[in-house]
Design a protein around this motif. Sequence first.
Motif, PDB file in Angstrom:
ATOM      1  N   VAL A  26      10.291  -1.332 -21.666  1.00 56.52           N
ATOM      2  CA  VAL A  26       9.291  -0.577 -22.417  1.00 56.52           C
ATOM      3  C   VAL A  26       8.920   0.651 -21.586  1.00 56.52           C
ATOM      4  CG1 VAL A  26       8.409  -2.526 -23.743  1.00 56.52           C
ATOM      5  CG2 VAL A  26       7.421  -2.003 -21.523  1.00 56.52           C
ATOM      6  N   PRO A  27       8.590   1.751 -22.239  1.00 53.88           N
ATOM      7  CA  PRO A  27       8.346   2.999 -21.522  1.00 53.88           C
ATOM      8  C   PRO A  27       7.392   2.918 -20.324  1.00 53.88           C
ATOM      9  CG  PRO A  27       8.521   3.472 -23.843  1.00 53.88           C
ATOM     10  CD  PRO A  27       8.532   1.967 -23.697  1.00 53.88           C
ATOM     11  N   PRO A  28       6.233   2.254 -20.437  1.00 55.53           N
ATOM     12  CA  PRO A  28       5.348   2.247 -19.263  1.00 55.53           C
ATOM     13  C   PRO A  28       5.980   1.623 -18.023  1.00 55.53           C
ATOM     14  CG  PRO A  28       4.143   1.506 -21.199  1.00 55.53           C
ATOM     15  CD  PRO A  28       5.590   1.603 -21.584  1.00 55.53           C
ATOM     16  N   HIS A  29       6.760   0.574 -18.199  1.00 57.90           N
ATOM     17  CA  HIS A  29       7.400  -0.081 -17.060  1.00 57.90           C
ATOM     18  C   HIS A  29       8.547   0.754 -16.495  1.00 57.90           C
ATOM     19  CE1 HIS A  29       5.268  -3.946 -17.241  1.00 57.90           C
ATOM     20  NE2 HIS A  29       5.132  -3.608 -18.512  1.00 57.90           N
ATOM     21  N   ILE A  50      19.685   4.138 -20.163  1.00 55.82           N
ATOM     22  CA  ILE A  50      18.349   3.540 -20.211  1.00 55.82           C
ATOM     23  C   ILE A  50      17.982   3.365 -21.682  1.00 55.82           C
ATOM     24  CG2 ILE A  50      15.908   3.810 -19.654  1.00 55.82           C
ATOM     25  CD1 ILE A  50      16.793   5.572 -17.287  1.00 55.82           C
ATOM     26  N   PHE A  51      17.707   2.147 -22.072  1.00 59.62           N
ATOM     27  CA  PHE A  51      17.264   1.844 -23.423  1.00 59.62           C
ATOM     28  C   PHE A  51      15.796   1.447 -23.359  1.00 59.62           C
ATOM     29  CE2 PHE A  51      21.817   0.888 -23.517  1.00 59.62           C
ATOM     30  CZ  PHE A  51      22.209   1.604 -24.632  1.00 59.62           C
ATOM     31  N   LEU A  57       8.250   7.748 -26.715  1.00 58.45           N
ATOM     32  CA  LEU A  57       8.017   8.558 -25.522  1.00 58.45           C
ATOM     33  C   LEU A  57       7.531   9.938 -25.949  1.00 58.45           C
ATOM     34  CD1 LEU A  57      11.204   7.929 -23.360  1.00 58.45           C
ATOM     35  CD2 LEU A  57       8.925   7.096 -22.922  1.00 58.45           C
ATOM     36  N   SER A  58       6.630  10.497 -25.186  1.00 55.27           N
ATOM     37  CA  SER A  58       6.214  11.877 -25.423  1.00 55.27           C
ATOM     38  C   SER A  58       7.308  12.802 -24.904  1.00 55.27           C
ATOM     39  CB  SER A  58       4.904  12.171 -24.703  1.00 55.27           C
ATOM     40  OG  SER A  58       5.112  12.193 -23.292  1.00 55.27           O
ATOM     41  N   GLU A  62       9.991  12.108 -21.799  1.00 53.82           N
ATOM     42  CA  GLU A  62      11.445  12.220 -21.936  1.00 53.82           C
ATOM     43  C   GLU A  62      12.023  13.126 -20.863  1.00 53.82           C
ATOM     44  OE1 GLU A  62      13.202  12.989 -25.766  1.00 53.82           O
ATOM     45  OE2 GLU A  62      11.560  11.937 -26.757  1.00 53.82           O
ATOM     46  N   ARG A  63      11.353  14.228 -20.571  1.00 51.27           N
ATOM     47  CA  ARG A  63      11.846  15.155 -19.537  1.00 51.27           C
ATOM     48  C   ARG A  63      11.823  14.509 -18.157  1.00 51.27           C
ATOM     49  NH1 ARG A  63       8.922  18.677 -22.735  1.00 51.27           N
ATOM     50  NH2 ARG A  63       7.107  18.566 -21.371  1.00 51.27           N
ATOM     51  N   PHE A  64      10.851  13.621 -17.926  1.00 50.24           N
ATOM     52  CA  PHE A  64      10.728  12.945 -16.627  1.00 50.24           C
ATOM     53  C   PHE A  64      11.967  12.139 -16.362  1.00 50.24           C
ATOM     54  CE2 PHE A  64       9.560   9.217 -14.089  1.00 50.24           C
ATOM     55  CZ  PHE A  64       9.094   9.848 -12.959  1.00 50.24           C
TER      56      PHE A  64
END
Length: 64
Positions: A26-29, A50-51, A57-58, A62-64
Amino acid sequence: MGIRDSYYGLIGEQIIGHQANTLVGVPPHLLALFTAQGERLRAWGGVKKIFYGGEPLSAAQERF
């Protein structure tokens, strides 16, 4: 080093040790993992895919 950092350090070790080239989460992790271990994982260069799921995602994430 805090507990959170050592937790992500262990995950980074396992990813590299097992030569895992695909991550799922999940995105936060995933963002926390790459905040804590990104330099190490990028230097290794083995993560190819990466899935993520559960929430969007903002553009900045995504850029990160």
